[in-house]
Design an enzyme around this catalytic site. Sequence first.
Site, PDB file in Angstrom:
ATOM      1  N   ASP A  20     -51.166 -36.014 110.523  1.00  0.00           N
ATOM      2  CA  ASP A  20     -50.388 -35.080 110.320  1.00  0.00           C
ATOM      3  C   ASP A  20     -50.692 -34.768 108.801  1.00  0.00           C
ATOM      4  OD1 ASP A  20     -48.220 -33.421 110.699  1.00  0.00           O
ATOM      5  OD2 ASP A  20     -46.469 -35.157 110.287  1.00  0.00           O
ATOM      6  N   ASN A  68     -46.052 -28.819 120.446  1.00  0.00           N
ATOM      7  CA  ASN A  68     -46.842 -28.077 119.571  1.00  0.00           C
ATOM      8  C   ASN A  68     -46.974 -26.559 119.922  1.00  0.00           C
ATOM      9  OD1 ASN A  68     -48.951 -30.776 118.312  1.00  0.00           O
ATOM     10  ND2 ASN A  68     -47.078 -29.996 117.057  1.00  0.00           N
TER      11      ASN A  68
HETATM   12  C1  IPE Z   1     -47.208 -34.817 115.662  1.00  0.00           C
HETATM   13  O1  IPE Z   1     -47.111 -33.948 114.505  1.00  0.00           O
HETATM   14  C2  IPE Z   1     -48.235 -34.227 116.606  1.00  0.00           C
HETATM   15  C3  IPE Z   1     -49.646 -34.342 116.144  1.00  0.00           C
HETATM   16  C4  IPE Z   1     -50.157 -34.631 115.419  1.00  0.00           C
HETATM   17  C5  IPE Z   1     -50.589 -33.772 117.182  1.00  0.00           C
HETATM   18  P1  IPE Z   1     -46.048 -32.644 114.288  1.00  0.00           P
HETATM   19  O2  IPE Z   1     -46.428 -32.288 113.057  1.00  0.00           O
HETATM   20  O3  IPE Z   1     -46.043 -31.870 115.665  1.00  0.00           O
HETATM   21  O4  IPE Z   1     -44.966 -33.476 114.538  1.00  0.00           O
HETATM   22  P2  IPE Z   1     -43.534 -33.146 113.693  1.00  0.00           P
HETATM   23  O5  IPE Z   1     -43.087 -31.790 114.343  1.00  0.00           O
HETATM   24  O6  IPE Z   1     -43.447 -33.243 112.349  1.00  0.00           O
HETATM   25  O7  IPE Z   1     -42.484 -34.285 114.420  1.00  0.00           O
HETATM   26  C1  IPE Z   2     -51.009 -31.931 112.370  1.00  0.00           C
HETATM   27  O1  IPE Z   2     -50.897 -31.272 111.303  1.00  0.00           O
HETATM   28  C2  IPE Z   2     -51.971 -31.401 113.376  1.00  0.00           C
HETATM   29  C3  IPE Z   2     -51.431 -30.852 114.606  1.00  0.00           C
HETATM   30  C4  IPE Z   2     -49.930 -31.174 114.804  1.00  0.00           C
HETATM   31  C5  IPE Z   2     -51.784 -29.917 115.529  1.00  0.00           C
HETATM   32  P1  IPE Z   2     -49.633 -30.118 111.051  1.00  0.00           P
HETATM   33  O2  IPE Z   2     -50.167 -28.802 111.661  1.00  0.00           O
HETATM   34  O3  IPE Z   2     -48.470 -30.601 111.850  1.00  0.00           O
HETATM   35  O4  IPE Z   2     -49.646 -29.985 109.479  1.00  0.00           O
HETATM   36  P2  IPE Z   2     -48.042 -30.005 108.754  1.00  0.00           P
HETATM   37  O5  IPE Z   2     -47.498 -31.313 109.270  1.00  0.00           O
HETATM   38  O6  IPE Z   2     -47.419 -28.641 109.190  1.00  0.00           O
HETATM   39  O7  IPE Z   2     -48.625 -30.230 107.530  1.00  0.00           O
HETATM   40 MG    MG Z   3     -46.953 -31.929 111.460  1.00  0.00          MG
END
Ligand code: IPE
Ligand code: IPE
Ligand code: MG
Length: 235
Positions: A20, A68
């Site tokens: 994340d 996502n």
């Molecule tokens: C979790 O991250 C999913 C992945 C790393 C693929 P998200 O960024 O989607 O999670 P939330 O929305 O903060 O819970």
């Molecule tokens: C994790 O990074 C990757 C995916 C969930 C695809 P994020 O895209 O969630 O990055 P933040 O949490 O918005 O910084």
């Molecule tokens: Mg995230």
Amino acid sequence: MMFEKKQITSNPQHIAFIMDGNGRWAKRQGKPRTYGHYMGTYKIEDVVRWCSNIGVKYTTFYVFSTENWKRPPEEINFIFNLLVEKIEEFYERMNKENVRLRFIGRLEEVPENAMAKCFEYEEKTKNNEKIQAILALNYGGRSEIVDAVKKMLDQDNRHVDEQTFRNYLYAPDVPDPDLVIRTSGEMRISNFLLWEIAYSEFYFSNLLWPEFSEEELKRAVEIYQGRDRRFGGIK
Ligand code: IPE
Ligand code: IPE
Ligand code: MG
């Protein structure tokens, strides 16, 4: 490895990563969120290598969750295009290092060219045995459980217990994660491996995924080794 504290738990066999913070990392550099995803993919290779060097046998990476899809279409397209474009070079390097690539999730719902690549590289690396890199793509812990139930019903299997249920999960032969590491400081599971993490240990890192380091991995493993895993029992 070097231990500051007493090692009471042996090395983890399986580490699962909630990668994340790509978007926040990119923003901090004054770049679009997609740049974070681009840089984040390279980190997967490094982490597999670092894990392999310390004897870990299984790694799982949360690439794209069933939630996502709520993101803007441009970002979703970027992520799947990145996968399609980068997987071959990823495979070339990982294959040389005897890494087996696998995918878990509802692959039938991802863009067809991405799904085809997943099957192709899974097949090409199926005999590699140093370490497994399992990519969770369109993965949801609840979907995995629902999919398992559907498969059981399809086979008219009524003899369900925890052991037989496991056989219907996406990767039944993979042992449960010993350690789950989430980057970016968020302390939640976000629908990751719900069945499998029943007795996992957790490490939450404040680093954003693109800045995750070997040093931080070692710190997480060292802390894990100092934990007393009781599994409900007493010593
Ligand atoms: C979790 O991250 C999913 C992945 C790393 C693929 P998200 O960024 O989607 O999670 P939330 O929305 O903060 O819970
Ligand atoms: C994790 O990074 C990757 C995916 C969930 C695809 P994020 O895209 O969630 O990055 P933040 O949490 O918005 O910084
Ligand atoms: Mg995230």
